[in-house]
Enzyme design. Structure first.
Site, PDB file in Angstrom:
ATOM      1  N   SER A 145      38.306  41.009  39.731  1.00 58.10           N
ATOM      2  CA  SER A 145      38.603  39.587  39.549  1.00 58.10           C
ATOM      3  C   SER A 145      37.962  38.735  38.278  1.00 58.10           C
ATOM      4  O   SER A 145      38.589  39.080  37.295  1.00 58.10           O
ATOM      5  CB  SER A 145      37.815  39.093  40.782  1.00 58.10           C
ATOM      6  OG  SER A 145      38.103  37.501  41.085  1.00 58.10           O
ATOM      7  N   ASP A 221      46.006  39.701  48.749  1.00 51.19           N
ATOM      8  CA  ASP A 221      44.939  39.045  48.095  1.00 51.19           C
ATOM      9  C   ASP A 221      44.857  37.448  48.579  1.00 51.19           C
ATOM     10  O   ASP A 221      45.546  36.768  48.331  1.00 51.19           O
ATOM     11  CB  ASP A 221      44.960  39.364  46.756  1.00 51.19           C
ATOM     12  CG  ASP A 221      43.428  38.954  46.096  1.00 51.19           C
ATOM     13  OD1 ASP A 221      43.114  37.968  46.350  1.00 51.19           O
ATOM     14  OD2 ASP A 221      42.955  39.672  45.281  1.00 51.19           O
ATOM     15  N   HIS A 253      41.245  40.812  48.833  1.00 54.97           N
ATOM     16  CA  HIS A 253      40.328  40.800  47.371  1.00 54.97           C
ATOM     17  C   HIS A 253      38.832  41.517  47.651  1.00 54.97           C
ATOM     18  O   HIS A 253      38.180  41.375  46.627  1.00 54.97           O
ATOM     19  CB  HIS A 253      40.163  39.243  47.170  1.00 54.97           C
ATOM     20  CG  HIS A 253      39.840  38.850  45.703  1.00 54.97           C
ATOM     21  ND1 HIS A 253      40.696  39.287  44.560  1.00 54.97           N
ATOM     22  CD2 HIS A 253      38.652  38.449  45.232  1.00 54.97           C
ATOM     23  CE1 HIS A 253      40.081  38.884  43.540  1.00 54.97           C
ATOM     24  NE2 HIS A 253      38.934  38.350  44.030  1.00 54.97           N
TER      25      HIS A 253
END
EC number: 3.1.2.12
Lengths: 288, 288
Positions: A145, A221, A253
């Site tokens: 991320s 996600d 995610h």
């Protein structure tokens, strides 16, 4: 450098350290996994940069990377995601300030007093770990991320320092995302020209990467619109950049996603960090 | 049964559920990992019981067991360690009350209103998961610390319900330990004869186990004097109980220890849960 904790793990050692950072002007915490092979000589290392709200601890406890690092004989460095402390500027939002350093060198007050995560990762912490541990000078970098963003921009800007790069669900194009524009404005100011050095899509378009890039992205996600994987994929296809972009069916995610594909990433880096002149299998096959 | 979260993981699904427990008279949370093979038919399952202060979440996020469960095609059930809620009795100490159910059926007030973790695991939650998921009726059980104690006493008392048992650093002899005497007194009262059903060392001496038992123990475990592995090892050697007791050099009590040997335990259970009449390799070799 002070030892905070030390645990035997997969035949190696998982240690957490504190040290005074001159670059960030505060005490910083980081973790290191040394594989069993580090007892018999120098090993390559992989940097794992974490995402928003994370510390050095999230991947260390939840990603399961140590099993693979022990198998392949690579060390892993887990830095924190920002400077920390009562005297360090912060914001009530989870995505700005402490826990959200975005791997930039901030130039605007109040952030510029401590938020120098780019130099911290690329220079200060690198020098520290190279001096302290049996590392052989070959470095890979990955992250999740915001940390995937950090891994990509750091590698793309420093191709001589990193021999391999990958990312899990990276923030791929922060100059065009609410995960980016707010933070880059705060840390760097309104001049968007200053932001380009911290955008993987822009950097890859301008500089390319002399090797393959591995990126995994969950198809389910929940943050995919903020991550903008299509922007980076666009550059890969336009520039014929050697890369493996995997859109993983039904993954989200979370660290369940990261841990599922962690073994692939460690193996990928390990192969490239061994120093062999590896074959770009996928792109060559595609070209035939 | 309400779904709290659902994450794709190693090709399977990691889900957290809430449900109303009649046995514990409160809402309970548990997690289930279903491996990819559960999409094509029924699979065996392994129960993982957690230790003091833990919930359903610790092993689910930190033990890395899903990778191995997906490889071997077994489900994992992660129960909570006690009843929970504002109306549920508790104690300020970390090792009594909520988070410290010790897998007993409490008989003394105030604990007897909710603290029925033995029946919850052996009966209520078992019935629930057998009805809700594609399980084939074969069960293994393991756990860590207080959960290792739970796994051992539950298997030893119910040999028809569990086909395999193992433990990580279990509380092996709680009737002789500060991790046990205090809690058994609170939950069951002063009559130590009532405690014997919750002491793995006593149960193994009296009942034995028709199969092997796998136990891993860290040699540098900071709680080893409370765990009393020597008591259980004494019964194994006196009774020639088939078992593999591994004293793991330099490992401590943490999840770094659990995750390191988690793959061995899942494989161990999977082999026995496949239903083959497996060979007691180690004990036979030792006897030759």
């Amino acid at each position: 450098m002070e030892t905070v904790s030390e645990n035997r793990c997969f035949g190696g050692i998982q240690t957490v350290y504190k040290h005074r950072s001159a670059v960030c002007a505060c005490e910083m915490t980081f973790a290191v996994f040394l594989p069993p092979q580090a007892g018999n000589g120098k090993v390559p290392c992989i940097w794992y940069l974490s995402g928003l709200t994370c510390t050095h601890e999230n991947a260390m406890t939840k990603a399961g990377l140590q099993a693979h690092a022990a198998e392949h004989g690579v060390a892993i460095i887990f830095p924190d995601t920002s400077p920390r402390g009562d005297h360090v500027a912060d914001d009530e939002a989870y995505d700005l300030g402490q826990g959200a350093g975005f791997y930039v060198n901030a130039t605007k007050a109040p952030w510029n007093a401590h938020f120098k995560m780019y130099d911290y990762i690329v220079k200060e912490l690198r020098d520290l770990v190279e001096g302290a541990f049996p590392l052989n000078g070959r470095h890979g970098i990955t992250g999740h991320s915001m940390g995937g963003h950090g891994a990509l921009i750091i590698a793309l800007r420093n191709p001589d320092l990193y021999q391999s790069v990958s990312a899990f669900a990276p923030i791929s194009n922060p100059t065009q995302s609410a995960w980016g524009r707010k933070q880059l404005t705060a840390y760097l100011g309104d001049d968007e020209a200053e932001w380009a050095d911290y955008d993987a899509t822009i950097l890859l378009r301008e500089r390319g990467w002399n090797g393959e890039i591995l990126i995994d992205q969950g198809a389910d996600d929940q943050f995919i619109s903020l991550l903008r994987p299509h922007a980076l994929a666009g550059v890969v296809t336009e520039n014929c950049q050697p890369a493996v972009l995997r859109m993983q069916d039904r993954y989200d995610h979370s660290y369940f996603f990261v841990s599922t594909f962690g073994g692939d990433h460690i193996a990928w880096h390990a192969e490239r960090l061994r120093g062999a002149n590896h074959t770009l299998t996928i792109s060559r096959e595609a070209a035939q």
